[in-house]
Design an enzyme around this catalytic site. Structure first.
Site, PDB file in Angstrom:
ATOM      1  NE  ARG A 248      -3.380  -2.292   2.952  1.00  0.00           N
ATOM      2  CZ  ARG A 248      -3.022  -3.391   3.597  1.00  0.00           C
ATOM      3  NH1 ARG A 248      -1.791  -3.461   4.122  1.00  0.00           N
ATOM      4  NH2 ARG A 248      -3.858  -4.400   3.749  1.00  0.00           N
ATOM      5  CE  LYS A 278      -7.364  -1.115   5.704  1.00  0.00           C
ATOM      6  NZ  LYS A 278      -7.919  -1.049   4.332  1.00  0.00           N
ATOM      7  NE  ARG A 345      -2.690  -4.053  -1.227  1.00  0.00           N
ATOM      8  CZ  ARG A 345      -2.015  -4.620  -0.235  1.00  0.00           C
ATOM      9  NH1 ARG A 345      -0.693  -4.584  -0.252  1.00  0.00           N
ATOM     10  NH2 ARG A 345      -2.648  -5.210   0.768  1.00  0.00           N
ATOM     11  CG  HIS A 368      -4.884  -8.673   2.187  1.00  0.00           C
ATOM     12  ND1 HIS A 368      -4.740  -7.801   1.138  1.00  0.00           N
ATOM     13  CD2 HIS A 368      -4.641  -9.898   1.672  1.00  0.00           C
ATOM     14  CE1 HIS A 368      -4.445  -8.471   0.046  1.00  0.00           C
ATOM     15  NE2 HIS A 368      -4.388  -9.737   0.335  1.00  0.00           N
ATOM     16  CE1 TYR A 377      -5.142  -6.137  -4.016  1.00  0.00           C
ATOM     17  CE2 TYR A 377      -6.083  -7.042  -2.016  1.00  0.00           C
ATOM     18  CZ  TYR A 377      -5.417  -6.032  -2.672  1.00  0.00           C
ATOM     19  OH  TYR A 377      -5.029  -4.922  -1.984  1.00  0.00           O
TER      20      TYR A 377
END
Length: 433
Positions: A248, A278, A345, A368, A377
């Site tokens: 990110r 995050k 990404r 994640h 994704y």
């Protein structure tokens, strides 16, 4: 009893009409309301430009026979004010909830937003990220001097022309309204729009994209501030890191461990994502190590620029970090890239899938869950993955054909050499004899 109440309500409304009282009584959810066309509430607007609008005024009176008597009295009182043109929106007609909000300006509520929001939310890195998302979008689409009324807030959303922009704005406005207990119905905008297609770059396009930053250097004008004339190198480095690690953008700017990245001990060439990001800390592994060398990503000069850039920001504030991430997007557009930072990404995730890397390993590396990896994704994998897989297969087939051709040529050459050797042997035997 309900039928009797409805019958009495119709009789009372008929009496009000006969008396030319411009007010009617209606029942809603077991309570009684007055309905009338009145001057606009403070901060309210009418879409047709008129200075009057029809309103329902809650009386907080139960819908029973005694309540109807009281409601009729209130209707006559309101009717007199309308007839005399002396009606004003006072405490009685605005209601307790409206008085409590006191019709504050949006800018006043935005100043209190963070404090009020975290009264009911645990403050974590993730919740702070979410809050800033709500705060920045609400601030962006609203007029700070307008009154925070339901009508105004819905009006801002309806002015937006793109489905995804409206959907995201509604999410932010909904959180804003929940925080300040503003009654609003945004169900019309709650359905997630269909996903637009993304422009996922291939490996070749990513390599070509890297060169566009230096091309910009040679094509830009001469009027460049000396202090920033080399800044393109920082944003080119950022581009390369996003491509190599699938990060990110903000994971490059929140407390980056530059010392580790340049360390000789970093034999696996990992990028350390800080715990304040995050999804917490992790070490991201490169998927295409050769690009680290090709893109010169361990060059000290852009890393020194990175250290300088983040030293000027408050690393604890999402607004300051967001300013840097927005700068990345700006540079993508500036140098003429037709994809966005986050597309790199997605490209990383697709490349990992094509290469057969287990989903859990890929998800962990991107920071994640497997669920997010699969749902977020892989939705882009259908067409793009097929294209990459087919192109990869065709490329391999071409490579195999080239190898076969080379092998065939080598076999012919080998046979020729064998004949030459035999010929030389015979000549040698002949000379000896």
């Amino acid at each position: 009893m309900q039928a009797k109440i409805q019958q009495e309500l119709e009789i009372i409304n008929q009496r009000l009409k006969s008396a030319k009282t411009k007010v009617t009584i209606r029942e809603s959810n077991g309570s009684l309301q007055l309905r009338a066309t009145l001057p606009l509430k403070p901060g309210d607007k009418n879409t047709n430009g008129a200075d009057r609008k029809q309103y329902n005024i809650s009386l907080n009176i139960p819908a029973n026979l005694d309540g109807l008597k009281t409601a009729e009295e209130e209707a006559h009182e309101l009717g007199k004010l309308i007839a005399r043109k002396t009606f004003e929106w006072n405490h009685k007609y605005l209601g307790n909830e409206a008085i409590k909000k006191d019709f504050k300006k949006i800018c006043e509520l935005l100043e209190q937003f963070e404090y009020e929001y975290f009264k009911t939310h645990k403050r974590t890195t993730k919740s702070e990220h979410t809050f800033f998302y709500y705060y920045s979008r609400t601030k962006r689409i609203t007029n700070p001097e307008d009154i925070a009324t339901t009508e105004n807030l819905i009006g801002y959303i309806e002015k937006l022309d793109k489905e995804w922009v409206r959907y995201n704005a509604a999410r932010a406005i909904s959180a804003f309204c929940q925080t300040f207990k503003i009654d609003i119905d945004l169900s019309k905008y709650s359905k997630m729009p269909e996903r637009n297609s993304r422009n996922i770059p291939s490996d070749e396009e990513i390599s070509t994209g890297f060169t566009k930053f230096e091309n910009y250097l040679y094509n830009r004008g001469n009027q460049v501030n000396q202090d920033v004339q080399d800044s393109w190198q920082l944003w080119r480095w950022t581009y390369g890191m996003l491509a190599v690690f699938g990060l990110r953008p903000r994971e490059l700017f929140i407390n980056p461990d530059i010392t580790w990245w340049l360390s000789q001990e970093n034999i696996d060439l990992t990028w350390k994502v800080h715990k304040d990001c995050k999804t917490g800390e992790r070490q991201a592994l490169p998927l295409h190590k050769q690009w680290i060398e090709d893109f010169d990503l361990r060059n000290a000069k852009p890393l020194k620029m990175l250290a300088t850039a983040i030293s000027k920001k408050d690393k604890t504030k999402h607004a300051d970090i967001t300013a840097l991430t927005q700068r990345v997007s700006w540079w993508f557009r500036k140098v003429g890239l037709d994809f966005k930072p986050y597309d790199l990404r997605h490209a990383w995730a697709i490349r990992a899938h094509v290469l057969g890397i287990p989903i859990k390993a890929a998800a962990d590396n991107l920071g994640h869950s497997v669920q997010v990896h699969t749902e977020t994704y892989q939705r882009w994998f259908s067409l793009d993955m097929r294209k990459l897989a087919i192109n990869q297969a065709l490329s391999k087939r071409n490579e195999i054909e080239v190898i076969r051709h080379e092998n065939a040529s080598l076999s012919v050459e080998n046979e020729k050499l064998k004949l030459e050797i035999e010929k030389l042997k015979m000549e040698l035997v002949y000379k000896r004899s």
